[in-house]
Design an enzyme around this catalytic site. Sequence first.
Site, PDB file in Angstrom:
ATOM      1  N   GLU D  87       0.729  -1.300   0.108  1.00  0.00           N
ATOM      2  CA  GLU D  87      -0.025  -0.099  -0.064  1.00  0.00           C
ATOM      3  C   GLU D  87       0.842   1.365   0.162  1.00  0.00           C
ATOM      4  O   GLU D  87       0.429   2.286   0.121  1.00  0.00           O
ATOM      5  CB  GLU D  87      -0.950  -0.063   1.245  1.00  0.00           C
ATOM      6  CG  GLU D  87      -2.056  -0.779   1.003  1.00  0.00           C
ATOM      7  CD  GLU D  87      -3.169  -0.739   2.405  1.00  0.00           C
ATOM      8  OE1 GLU D  87      -4.292  -0.594   1.819  1.00  0.00           O
ATOM      9  OE2 GLU D  87      -2.709  -0.827   3.590  1.00  0.00           O
ATOM     10  N   HIS D 106      -1.230   5.688   7.439  1.00  0.00           N
ATOM     11  CA  HIS D 106      -2.315   5.226   6.977  1.00  0.00           C
ATOM     12  C   HIS D 106      -2.502   4.013   8.286  1.00  0.00           C
ATOM     13  O   HIS D 106      -1.551   3.256   8.382  1.00  0.00           O
ATOM     14  CB  HIS D 106      -2.049   4.408   5.656  1.00  0.00           C
ATOM     15  CG  HIS D 106      -3.032   3.111   5.486  1.00  0.00           C
ATOM     16  ND1 HIS D 106      -4.381   3.385   5.569  1.00  0.00           N
ATOM     17  CD2 HIS D 106      -2.975   1.661   5.215  1.00  0.00           C
ATOM     18  CE1 HIS D 106      -5.257   2.217   5.381  1.00  0.00           C
ATOM     19  NE2 HIS D 106      -4.331   1.340   5.012  1.00  0.00           N
TER      20      HIS D 106
END
Lengths: 248, 248, 248, 248
Positions: D87, D106
């Site tokens: 990611e 995140h």
Amino acid sequence: MPASLGDDQKSEIIDAALTRLVMANHILAREDIIDNFGHVSMRHPLRPDRYLLSRSRSPQVVSRGDIMEFTLDGELIGEDSRSPYAERHIHGAIYKDRPDVNAVTHHHARSILPFTMLDISLRPMFHMASVIGPDVPTWDSQHEFGDTNMLVDSMEMGHSLSRTLGKGRVALLRGHGAVCAAGDIRSVIMVSIGLRDNAALVAQTLAMGKVTYLTDGEIEKSSNMLLGAMPLARAWDYWVARAGYGRL
Amino acid sequence: MPASLGDDQKSEIIDAALTRLVMANHILAREDIIDNFGHVSMRHPLRPDRYLLSRSRSPQVVSRGDIMEFTLDGELIGEDSRSPYAERHIHGAIYKDRPDVNAVTHHHARSILPFTMLDISLRPMFHMASVIGPDVPTWDSQHEFGDTNMLVDSMEMGHSLSRTLGKGRVALLRGHGAVCAAGDIRSVIMVSIGLRDNAALVAQTLAMGKVTYLTDGEIEKSSNMLLGAMPLARAWDYWVARAGYGRL
Amino acid sequence: MPASLGDDQKSEIIDAALTRLVMANHILAREDIIDNFGHVSMRHPLRPDRYLLSRSRSPQVVSRGDIMEFTLDGELIGEDSRSPYAERHIHGAIYKDRPDVNAVTHHHARSILPFTMLDISLRPMFHMASVIGPDVPTWDSQHEFGDTNMLVDSMEMGHSLSRTLGKGRVALLRGHGAVCAAGDIRSVIMVSIGLRDNAALVAQTLAMGKVTYLTDGEIEKSSNMLLGAMPLARAWDYWVARAGYGRL
Amino acid sequence: MPASLGDDQKSEIIDAALTRLVMANHILAREDIIDNFGHVSMRHPLRPDRYLLSRSRSPQVVSRGDIMEFTLDGELIGEDSRSPYAERHIHGAIYKDRPDVNAVTHHHARSILPFTMLDISLRPMFHMASVIGPDVPTWDSQHEFGDTNMLVDSMEMGHSLSRTLGKGRVALLRGHGAVCAAGDIRSVIMVSIGLRDNAALVAQTLAMGKVTYLTDGEIEKSSNMLLGAMPLARAWDYWVARAGYGRL
């Protein structure tokens, strides 16, 4: 298991399995999945007709010497006068019924208890819980066994519970807790933690509105990803550090 | 107590009891059952007409030298200028009224407080809480004593509370906390933790629906099982490890 | 302060006060009352027209050398180029308006935040919270000061807040936190913790039914008891042990 | 970056950045913002077209040697056979779209998950959360990408998410978590913690009544104040102490 494994190789495989099983005990204690009661087992890495499980001790304090070996019917292998868990049959019955399962936890993580008695779906609502699978059935000991001490302490009860589990990874036990089953020890920890967190989140969301569960496609794709080698290794590193082993 | 016990044997019995009582203090602090206030006692192992209880200290910091001996009427045995707990009469009154009780906790575990003022049953909803028994009555100091400082600081109040406790293991005190009573020190810890967890779970379940309490048969069978030698030993091992004693 | 105190005696009094203030900083951090922001002060033990307060640091890391001395108007005594808390005027204004107050906390304990914007009484519902007093008023910076950065960073704002506090021990700040004021540093910690716990318990109770608040008589009698020498000493022992000082 | 920086100066700047990034990893683990999954990055201090991010490890166990350097398109700089986060494109896409952003987290802080699927505003309700900004939009991977494994694992998905983030500091991801973006690494930690706490508080407040969100003026003034040098330094001191570094 290849017939050609040498004794040294066998010994190393068993050694690695036992180390991991002891660590799993400590991780599950650290993560508040298992407290004084509850247990975690693995199928014997060289003898699929046997499983490894601590003697009757709290996982928090389990060490290497506590691990016992059982047939899938729960018969102890070897001489050992120490008491096994009365509920070891949960493990044996699932290993018998599910050749794909190599690790099982039985626990009473508090967040799941309300859902063992409510008609509310525990289907995953976030990706990290996808590993619990789309359906979370509940087994009620009353249905077949009436008033009991709530323990799953016979092969008959174990198989009854295993039927409720079916092909899934999780089943709840009314007024008692849950069983989680997976292909290996790291996966079953991820399933156990995912179940704990999903239950807490479904409860929190319902207090404010409607839960949007993951779609079937999201559950399948997310869980396949999370149960892959990389995410499992990354999660394991994290759990063992938190359990006090430091960085491996 | 057999009349034939030698002095060495008596001394060992008392020594073991004191050690266990000090550990119980630390366990109850660690498990967030007791914080700065609250206490745990045991009946004297050789003199059923006396009980052992720390001087007025927080259980977290209690050590061997803090334990005092009292008659069931709360009179201090021996010379000691240090202050006892004002609420020691809770213990004495229960030991007087209940020959079957050998250990008592009084605490303010936060999860139970709402239930001291609500008409909602705290009957066990999961097996580990079965040890609290089927009924959890509430005592309100207002009824007999009007506006007080909320402490149960006389034998009269102690006996009033004890009457509410009746033959049970738990009673709540409106706007104050709870008392737990059991046959031995390990059992009373299990009852105290079971009460704390059951209260939290009943609250969480009610937020989503209806509680399915255990049946009378399940409560009896589960609590008999849990208060047996093996589960108590296993739980004790866990509690002492968490309280920082390491593995015994 | 008797005029006849010798320099050694004065020095010892100040030394003891500073030690206790530093410990109070660590205790409030440990108990999750104060996190990165928030502060605790005490009135100077020999100069009632001055107060002691850390320089602008998180209480968790405050040490002896961080404590500064201020006039009640917030002017720094002595040379020191380090920055004071912008919100020190909360403390000065309360010390000015309330000769009976000798210790003040300002914090953002999370459980109280919802009550800073709801018309729900935080009156004590259990005896350990009785120390917060019967009324918990709320101050809203919007009323007199409009859109601000939410800090109480002038004597004018400090006195406005102090007027809301009135003769009480606690006032809430809308969308911000709380101030607690008491006769000494140990009492103000007890008030801060009582407020934190009462807020959590009122919320939990309201989710299931109606709160039964303590009566005026119970609040007065319980708080007088708890703010006595014995309970404060017992609580202090507990707090310092938990804050990592071990047993004193 | 001035062209005139010497190699030693450059090396020191990079060294300081790496130290801070490693500490940020540990802080976010300690504060329960990031668990086994989730990550934190910073823009390269000397090359705004690159960013620094750990290899695929849990932040809890990240150390200096784990930090990799990437182009904003997610291409690894230098030879390194270790796996990056799938990611990482979340970070690259935001750095590309937002020149004002120099640090990104995140994470899946549990308190925010319910809000990723509910139509309830997470606008700040207390001053410490003002740093998240007035609007908290939600991105749903279903809208553009249908059933996925829920990961944001391509630049296309990263930019899609970045469009939802817009000029803000926070965006939620349905059934997944959140991204936080800010001008520097300390600010993005403050934003992440503010988001976590605001979510918990909005939920708690809604259970009892109506949330009074901060006004636009309060949000702007409070966040400008909190993201200033002094509050950031004070918060950082607190976080690093809690993360086990002791007092710096």
